[in-house]
Design a protein around this motif. Structure first.
Motif, PDB file in Angstrom:
ATOM      1  N   SER A 180      31.733 -13.177  10.642  1.00  0.00           N
ATOM      2  CA  SER A 180      32.592 -12.497   9.659  1.00  0.00           C
ATOM      3  C   SER A 180      32.121 -12.724   8.230  1.00  0.00           C
ATOM      4  N   ARG A 181      31.282 -13.741   8.033  1.00  0.00           N
ATOM      5  CA  ARG A 181      30.775 -14.011   6.684  1.00  0.00           C
ATOM      6  C   ARG A 181      29.559 -13.161   6.332  1.00  0.00           C
ATOM      7  N   ILE A 182      28.952 -12.512   7.342  1.00  0.00           N
ATOM      8  CA  ILE A 182      27.768 -11.704   7.065  1.00  0.00           C
ATOM      9  C   ILE A 182      27.889 -10.276   7.606  1.00  0.00           C
ATOM     10  N   TYR A 183      28.921  -9.999   8.405  1.00  0.00           N
ATOM     11  CA  TYR A 183      29.148  -8.647   8.903  1.00  0.00           C
ATOM     12  C   TYR A 183      30.186  -7.956   8.030  1.00  0.00           C
ATOM     13  N   GLU A 184      29.898  -6.722   7.657  1.00  0.00           N
ATOM     14  CA  GLU A 184      30.880  -5.910   6.927  1.00  0.00           C
ATOM     15  C   GLU A 184      31.776  -5.231   7.948  1.00  0.00           C
ATOM     16  N   LEU A 242      25.541  -7.123   6.961  1.00  0.00           N
ATOM     17  CA  LEU A 242      25.232  -6.163   8.005  1.00  0.00           C
ATOM     18  C   LEU A 242      26.377  -5.154   8.101  1.00  0.00           C
ATOM     19  N   GLU A 243      26.109  -3.922   7.668  1.00  0.00           N
ATOM     20  CA  GLU A 243      27.140  -2.880   7.711  1.00  0.00           C
ATOM     21  C   GLU A 243      27.566  -2.650   9.169  1.00  0.00           C
ATOM     22  N   HIS A 244      28.834  -2.862   9.455  1.00  0.00           N
ATOM     23  CA  HIS A 244      29.275  -2.893  10.847  1.00  0.00           C
ATOM     24  C   HIS A 244      30.545  -2.092  11.110  1.00  0.00           C
ATOM     25  N   SER A 245      31.266  -1.711  10.075  1.00  0.00           N
ATOM     26  CA  SER A 245      32.522  -0.990  10.293  1.00  0.00           C
ATOM     27  C   SER A 245      32.253   0.436  10.738  1.00  0.00           C
ATOM     28  N   ARG A 246      33.209   0.997  11.478  1.00  0.00           N
ATOM     29  CA  ARG A 246      33.136   2.397  11.905  1.00  0.00           C
ATOM     30  C   ARG A 246      34.344   3.125  11.332  1.00  0.00           C
TER      31      ARG A 246
END
Length: 731
Positions: free
Chosen positions: A503-507, A628-632
């Protein structure tokens, strides 16, 4: 296994989950060759990672980290995607390719591009990053450059720390060629018996549990470019070992030695319908995976033909699968260098803020998350807003609250020491009803998930493993709380895993809501996942595999209809991967009707934008960076009444057809404005990003016409979030 969490969720999985042989490309209004190849698109994604490593504007230790991410990403690509393709070719199964190439051509083109990228990757280290590190006092040295004192220091280190754990394995009539474990670093050693003159071969494995780069002596020197920072020197562990081979083969002449590395097929196939115990079947398959056939051999560029011939023959490797590279091999080891304590060579530290709604009403007070969520829906954006003070605090408060009767949660990737897991255990031990749906088939996390699933079971948590034939990928938490004699639902639907570390590196985005309809939707969904209920419809959720694809296609079709009727229209989608043919074709048809379509894709994109008569109104952008862009996000104009969804699903066969995924519709106007603002910033021509053209080429736009750097979206969002202030006297 990937060495760093930043490489997870890159859109890789077994090809049997991503290829639908029944799909027919029979739309006469669309050309036959209208997709980009997904494997080559993935390689293009990893090239974008490499371009970050090559960028001199980035802090140099971060560039080293991107080199390591590239290497680890590519390892997983070979272990899963290339392995899956090779298996399908060997077994005569259909090969998943969107461009109609012959099976052998698919692997050939992948190999050709992978060779080019790995050579470019090696050059980036030797010609760009390594010299820049040295200028700033972080030097990776060779044995030949060391003085007598340094060599004595390393010889002592070798004798005390390395030599006792080494295991040289001879190859001769009495000793068959040893098993070479996947991703291990090895020395191929040729020795000569000084009495008989006979040459022998031995394999020496570099210990994986030891630091890959060894510190050379104390840090006494000072950097010439930064007087306040001490200079440090490192040497690759395999080089230390190579220069002490005489200790391992006493009485033998060391003829030659070379480093090599093998990548094995780690693609897994579990026939769930034919097993009574999924965990036992998975553990058996994990054991088998260790012994998968080799699919890539990396060797140092100085390896002689005799040694190479032996390796190729014994490993049954083709010439196409041999990658000859300058040493050091396995630049994934640079993860250890990237962690050096040199803040001046790293991204500035950013501390996430607590979401305004979750800040305490009084200074030094304790926030009541349930009261905040009951007051209004809360949309959090990680890592800009803290995971610990939102998602983690939500589960921890639920576990400790005597009014909470039940907690239900899905867990895809987390860690056994996670505060989330501990909170669920505490809740169960306090007598609450706790349901944890654990996806033990999460790739490369299988063994970890089995371990802490058993830990949850021992604590009294009801652990279930989802539905046969489907991975449970949705990110859901439901808390049932008794308030004034009435049961109330508190829900969290997110785009990312319940993992404090990533959670500290994933968006990612997450919605907290006390909306009763969402709560009822989640209750029914959890019943379906844990029992035998079959839900046919949900109110605020789109759920795969039954409803999500149909729901998205319906919204896309509505935008097309609105455009044809002269009404305002528009589609904006943010995903990790855009591969699914039916979704792509629907977007093509919408574009033909004039609908503006903006796609924000981090990784794979099989859609061709800007094609005359097919996709002229479609733009595709990609953003990679510190996080790391991760949201949808799925946003539809809907004639002025926007329908916006967030959730866990990418546009891939596996997500839409073979996983349990969930999207939730946002209804709060503030949340609609926030997601719209994200798209506006990301798509702005003054924002640094990559643009995809009609030929499948990604071009980076990082500076303006005058050479000035464009806006970094992630930096901008972090600063904007940190600047927010809570209104005073809020009640």
């Amino acid at each position: 296994m990937p060495a760093d969490p930043t490489v997870l969720d890159v859109g890789l999985d077994g090809d049997e989950e991503d290829f639908d042989p029944a799909f027919e490309r029979n739309d006469p209004a669309l050309p036959e060759h209208r997709y980009l190849d997904r494997e080559l698109s993935w390689l293009a994604f990893n090239q974008r990672v490499l371009e970050l490593a090559e960028d001199p504007a980035l802090p140099v230790l971060e560039r080293a980290n991107f080199l390591a991410i590239f290497a680890s990403n590519l390892d997983e690509f070979f272990m899963v995607r290339v392995a899956g393709l090779k298996r399908r070719i060997l077994t005569g199964l259909a090969v998943p390719t969107n461009v109609g190439n012959a099976p052998a051509d698919v692997l050939s083109e992948i190999s050709q591009q992978a060779h080019v990228l790995q050579e470019r990757h090696a050059r980036a280290w030797h010609d760009l990053v390594r010299p820049d590190l040295a200028e700033r006092g972080v030097t990776v040295v060779t044995w030949d450059s060391l003085d007598a004192a340094d060599r004595e220091y390393l010889s002592e280190y070798f004798s005390n720390q390395v030599f006792p754990v080494l295991m040289p394995l001879a190859v001769d009539p009495a000793h068959p060629f040893p098993y070479i474990s996947g991703l291990s670093l090895n020395l191929a050693v040729r020795v000569r018996n000084t009495r008989t003159g006979r040459e022998e071969f031995a394999r020496l494995k570099v210990p994986q549990m030891m630091p890959r780069f060894v510190r050379v002596g104390p840090a006494e020197r000072r950097s010439a470019s930064l007087d306040t920072a001490p200079s440090v020197r490192y040497i690759a562990l395999e080089e230390v070992i190579a220069n002490h081979l005489g200790h391992l083969f006493p009485g033998m002449e060391i003829v030659d030695h070379h480093v090599f590395r093998v990548t094995r097929n780690e693609d897994m196939v579990i026939e769930e319908d034919e097993t009574e115990n999924l965990i036992q079947a998975l553990e058996k398959e994990l054991l088998r995976r260790r012994f998968g056939p080799p699919i890539r051999l990396e060797i140092t560029d100085d390896m002689d033909d005799v040694t190479l011939g032996l390796l190729v023959r014994e490993l049954d490797i083709t010439e196409q699968e041999v990658y000859r590279l300058p040493s050091p091999l396995d630049l994934g080891g640079l993860f250890s260098l990237a962690g050096i304590d040199r803040p001046d060579l790293q991204y500035p530290k950013r501390v996430p803020t607590t979401a305004l709604q979750f800040q305490p009403d009084e200074p030094n007070g304790k926030p009541d998350l349930f009261r905040s969520i009951a007051r209004e829906d809360v949309l959090v954006h990680h890592p800009y807003e803290s995971f610990a003070t939102s998602v983690q605090a939500f589960i921890e408060q639920a576990a400790a609250d005597p009014h909470v009767l039940a907690i239900k949660q899905t867990l895809y990737r987390t860690s056994g020491d996670s505060p989330i897991v501990e909170a669920l255990i505490d809740a169960a031990e306090a007598g609450k009803q706790v349901l944890a749906l654990v996806e033990i088939k999460a790739r490369f996390d299988e063994q970890n998930n089995i371990s802490w699933a058993r830990k949850l079971e021992k604590a009294g948590v009801h652990v279930v493993y989802g539905l046969v034939g489907l991975k449970t990928h949705c990110k859901l938490a439901l808390v049932v709380r008794q308030e004034r004699g009435v049961l109330r639902h508190y829900s969290h639907i997110g785009t990312g895993n319940y993992n404090p570390k990533t959670s500290r590196i994933y968006e990612d985005l997450g919605l907290f809501t006390a909306d009763d309809q969402v709560g009822k939707d989640l209750t029914r969904l959890f019943n379906e996942l844990s029992g035998y209920a079959i839900e046919k419809k949900f109110k605020r959720l789109l759920v795969a595999p039954r409803h999500l694809r149909k729901g998205l296609l319906k919204h896309i079709e509505q935008e097309r209809t609105n455009a044809e009727e002269g009404k305002p229209s528009g589609i904006r989608i943010k995903v990790n991967s855009m591969v699914d043919e039916s979704i792509i074709d629907a977007l093509y048809r919408a574009s033909q009707a004039g609908v503006p379509v903006d796609l924000w894709v981090r990784g794979i994109c099989a859609l061709k934008p800007g094609q005359p008569g097919m996709s002229e109104t479609i733009r595709v952008r990609s953003i990679l960076g510190r996080y790391l862009e991760h949201s949808r996000i799925f946003s539809f104009h809907n004639d002025g009444d926007p329908h916006v969804f967030i959730g866990s699903a990418d546009m891939m066969h596996r997500n839409l057809d073979r996983r349990v995924e969930a999207l939730v519709r946002l209804t709060d106007p503030k949340h609609l404005e926030a997601t719209a603002a994200m798209f506006e910033q990301a798509l702005d021509e003054q924002t640094s990003s990559w643009w995809l053209d009609a030929d499948g080429v990604w071009t980076r736009h990082a500076v303006d016409a005058d050479g000035r750097p464009l806006t970094d979206l992630q930096d901008s969002l972090m600063l904007e979030t940190a600047a927010r202030r809570r209104p005073r006297n809020r009640r």
